[in-house]
Design an enzyme around this catalytic site. Structure first.
Site, PDB file in Angstrom:
ATOM      1  N   PHE A 223       0.850  -1.198   0.000  1.00 11.35           N
ATOM      2  CA  PHE A 223       0.000   0.000   0.000  1.00 11.35           C
ATOM      3  C   PHE A 223       0.884   1.246   0.000  1.00 11.35           C
ATOM      4  O   PHE A 223       1.582   1.522   0.977  1.00 11.35           O
ATOM      5  CB  PHE A 223      -0.923  -0.012   1.221  1.00 11.35           C
ATOM      6  CG  PHE A 223      -1.442  -1.398   1.495  1.00 11.35           C
ATOM      7  CD1 PHE A 223      -2.107  -2.099   0.494  1.00 11.35           C
ATOM      8  CD2 PHE A 223      -1.217  -2.019   2.707  1.00 11.35           C
ATOM      9  CE1 PHE A 223      -2.550  -3.398   0.702  1.00 11.35           C
ATOM     10  CE2 PHE A 223      -1.648  -3.315   2.936  1.00 11.35           C
ATOM     11  CZ  PHE A 223      -2.308  -4.003   1.939  1.00 11.35           C
ATOM     12  N   ASP A 225       1.644   4.436   0.727  1.00 14.25           N
ATOM     13  CA  ASP A 225       1.254   5.555   1.597  1.00 14.25           C
ATOM     14  C   ASP A 225       2.448   6.514   1.708  1.00 14.25           C
ATOM     15  O   ASP A 225       3.281   6.562   0.810  1.00 14.25           O
ATOM     16  CB  ASP A 225       0.836   5.018   2.974  1.00 14.25           C
ATOM     17  CG  ASP A 225       2.007   4.381   3.707  1.00 14.25           C
ATOM     18  OD1 ASP A 225       3.030   4.096   3.067  1.00 14.25           O
ATOM     19  OD2 ASP A 225       1.907   4.189   4.932  1.00 14.25           O
ATOM     20  N   ASP A 293       4.127  -5.440   3.950  1.00 10.98           N
ATOM     21  CA  ASP A 293       3.604  -4.114   4.287  1.00 10.98           C
ATOM     22  C   ASP A 293       3.522  -3.914   5.792  1.00 10.98           C
ATOM     23  O   ASP A 293       3.968  -2.905   6.329  1.00 10.98           O
ATOM     24  CB  ASP A 293       2.213  -3.929   3.658  1.00 10.98           C
ATOM     25  CG  ASP A 293       1.670  -2.547   3.937  1.00 10.98           C
ATOM     26  OD1 ASP A 293       1.988  -1.616   3.176  1.00 10.98           O
ATOM     27  OD2 ASP A 293       0.964  -2.382   4.952  1.00 10.98           O
TER      28      ASP A 293
HETATM   29  N1  LIG Z   1       1.194   0.934   3.944  1.00  8.30           N
HETATM   30  C1  LIG Z   1       0.389   1.080   4.976  1.00  8.30           C
HETATM   31  N2  LIG Z   1      -0.025   2.307   5.339  1.00  8.30           N
HETATM   32  C2  LIG Z   1      -0.842   2.407   6.394  1.00  8.30           C
HETATM   33  C3  LIG Z   1      -1.265   1.321   7.133  1.00  8.30           C
HETATM   34  C4  LIG Z   1      -2.094   1.807   8.152  1.00  8.30           C
HETATM   35  C5  LIG Z   1      -2.746   1.054   9.260  1.00  8.30           C
HETATM   36  N3  LIG Z   1      -3.052  -0.282   8.968  1.00  8.30           N
HETATM   37  C6  LIG Z   1      -3.470  -1.137  10.034  1.00  8.30           C
HETATM   38  C7  LIG Z   1      -3.420  -2.533   9.638  1.00  8.30           C
HETATM   39  C8  LIG Z   1      -2.831  -3.315  10.572  1.00  8.30           C
HETATM   40  C9  LIG Z   1      -2.144  -2.527  11.568  1.00  8.30           C
HETATM   41  O1  LIG Z   1      -2.398  -2.989  12.866  1.00  8.30           O
HETATM   42  C10 LIG Z   1      -2.595  -1.089  11.264  1.00  8.30           C
HETATM   43  O2  LIG Z   1      -3.387  -0.540  12.265  1.00  8.30           O
HETATM   44  C11 LIG Z   1      -2.140   3.179   7.990  1.00  8.30           C
HETATM   45  N4  LIG Z   1      -1.377   3.516   6.937  1.00  8.30           N
HETATM   46  C12 LIG Z   1      -1.000   4.826   6.451  1.00  8.30           C
HETATM   47  O3  LIG Z   1       0.040   5.333   7.281  1.00  8.30           O
HETATM   48  C13 LIG Z   1      -0.028   6.763   7.289  1.00  8.30           C
HETATM   49  C14 LIG Z   1      -0.307   7.232   8.680  1.00  8.30           C
HETATM   50  O4  LIG Z   1       0.857   7.353   9.385  1.00  8.30           O
HETATM   51  P1  LIG Z   1       0.901   8.322  10.686  1.00  8.30           P
HETATM   52  O5  LIG Z   1       0.674   9.741  10.154  1.00  8.30           O
HETATM   53  O6  LIG Z   1       2.263   8.080  11.262  1.00  8.30           O
HETATM   54  O7  LIG Z   1      -0.226   7.872  11.581  1.00  8.30           O
HETATM   55  C15 LIG Z   1      -1.213   7.136   6.378  1.00  8.30           C
HETATM   56  O8  LIG Z   1      -0.789   7.330   5.053  1.00  8.30           O
HETATM   57  C16 LIG Z   1      -2.065   5.902   6.509  1.00  8.30           C
HETATM   58  O9  LIG Z   1      -2.983   5.786   5.432  1.00  8.30           O
HETATM   59  C17 LIG Z   1      -0.811   0.017   6.767  1.00  8.30           C
HETATM   60  O10 LIG Z   1      -1.106  -1.023   7.354  1.00  8.30           O
HETATM   61  N5  LIG Z   1       0.007  -0.036   5.681  1.00  8.30           N
END
Ligand SMILES: Nc1nc2c(c(CN[C@H]3C=C[C@H](O)[C@@H]3O)cn2[C@@H]2O[C@H](COP(=O)(O)O)[C@@H](O)[C@H]2O)c(=O)[nH]1
Length: 316
Positions: A223, A225, A293
């Site tokens: 993903f 991000d 990821d």
């Molecule tokens: N690639 C990727 N990006 C993810 C997540 C997740 C949460 N996934 C849940 C799934 C299982 C876990 O237990 C997590 O709770 C959020 N994000 C991204 O991060 C950024 C937020 O950062 P900060 O501003 O520091 O909070 C924002 O772009 C957000 O969209 C992920 O898994 N993969």
């Protein structure tokens, strides 16, 4: 997800601001001996889970709003998850499709859900970044869930026939806010971060069973991000041009849809696909991008000094 793989690989061949460094990529894979450190979904303990359809509703709303936290330095993804969880624990109907569209008090419909209602739902004391967009996306989710899925995200998931690829396609077809693509040198590039993360969240939360049972999880890509590219840059897998490096390091905003932004996201997806291929060919191990990821993302969020690119976007 073939479109995501194919179009991001195409960007990589033309990129001039970002490069994938194959030898650094190999070092990362060798360092872990091809075994991805296992990270539990919800390792942070922030998510709502009741093993039923309400969890699906929660995850869909969560991923409808899962973007752009950085403009408020005190806000993070955790606040969104914890806020929605508390709202549901307090009132099981808090995320019902009709509530997402409108605000009711004592049974009287007062108005569409607006910024202040969303802030109240999340218990956030000031305007959220891109708040109007968040509200608009919630209206879209509520309206389309009601119109096509009897108000329940669980029905959307049931209609995908246990295919994560079909789920992502359905989400993108019915909910325009999830259509995460860009134009790069005249070509359409597919990234689908939030739609894919929804499938991954279901798979993680339900441990691959029930609403989380998909026979094609290996088709999902990483993903793109703003955290994963920063992790890959830090471990040397992504190399940025000096102009892009200094923009990011000085916290300049990178315009959404700019060549730089598309290259950062496309190279991120491609680099992780290459890591997967290398793990398979060198160590004879099959890993999922979702597992990669979760590992890389958890490393990223546990490192607050990580410098990430700043783009105002509803997609990530
Ligand atoms: N690639 C990727 N990006 C993810 C997540 C997740 C949460 N996934 C849940 C799934 C299982 C876990 O237990 C997590 O709770 C959020 N994000 C991204 O991060 C950024 C937020 O950062 P900060 O501003 O520091 O909070 C924002 O772009 C957000 O969209 C992920 O898994 N993969």
């Amino acid at each position: 997800m073939e479109d995501v793989r194919r179009t991001t690989a195409w960007v990589v061949t033309r990129a001039s601001h970002v490069k994938v460094d194959s030898s650094e990529l190999e070092k990362v894979v060798d360092n872990i001996q091809g075994s991805i450190p296992k990270v539990e979904w919800n390792f942070e303990g922030i998510h709502y889970f009741d093993n039923g359809p309400l969890t699906v509703q929660y995850l869909f709303v969560l991923d409808a709003l899962n973007f752009c936290f950085w403009p408020d330095k005190d806000l993070s993804y955790d606040h969104l998850a914890l806020g929605l969880k508390a709202a549901l624990q307090n009132d099981k109907s808090a995320l019902d499709a009709d509530r997402l569209q409108s605000y009711t008090e004592m049974g009287i419909k007062l108005s569409k859900m607006l910024g202040p209602e969303l802030r109240e739902l999340l218990k956030w004391p000031r305007p959220l970044p891109l708040e109007e967009e968040r509200v608009r996306l919630l209206h879209e989710v509520g309206l389309e869930l009601e119109r096509s899925f009897k108000g329940e995200a669980a029905n959307l998931v049931k209609s995908c026939g246990n295919s994560a690829v079909t789920l992502v396609a359905l989400v993108a077809r019915y909910f325009p806010g999830f259509r995460d693509h860009s134009l790069y040198k005249g070509h359409q590039v597919f990234l689908y971060k939030r739609a894919q993360i929804f499938a991954a969240d279901l798979w993680g939360a339900f441990k691959g069973q029930g609403y989380g049972r998909f026979y094609d999880m290996s088709s999902i890509t990483i993903f793109a991000d703003y955290i994963i590219p920063a992790v890959l840059r830090q471990n040397g897998v992504l190399k940025y041009s000096s102009a892009l490096s200094s923009s990011i390091d000085s916290n300049d905003e990178i315009a959404p849809g700019s060549e730089e932004e598309v290259e950062i996201r496309a190279c991120t997806i491609h680099a992780v696909e290459k890591m997967r291929e290398l793990i398979e060919s060198k160590f004879r191990k099959q890993v999922l991008s979702v597992e990669m990821d979760l590992w890389l993302w958890s490393c990223g969020v546990q490192n607050p000094s990580l410098q990430h690119h700043r783009t105002l976007s509803i997609y990530y």
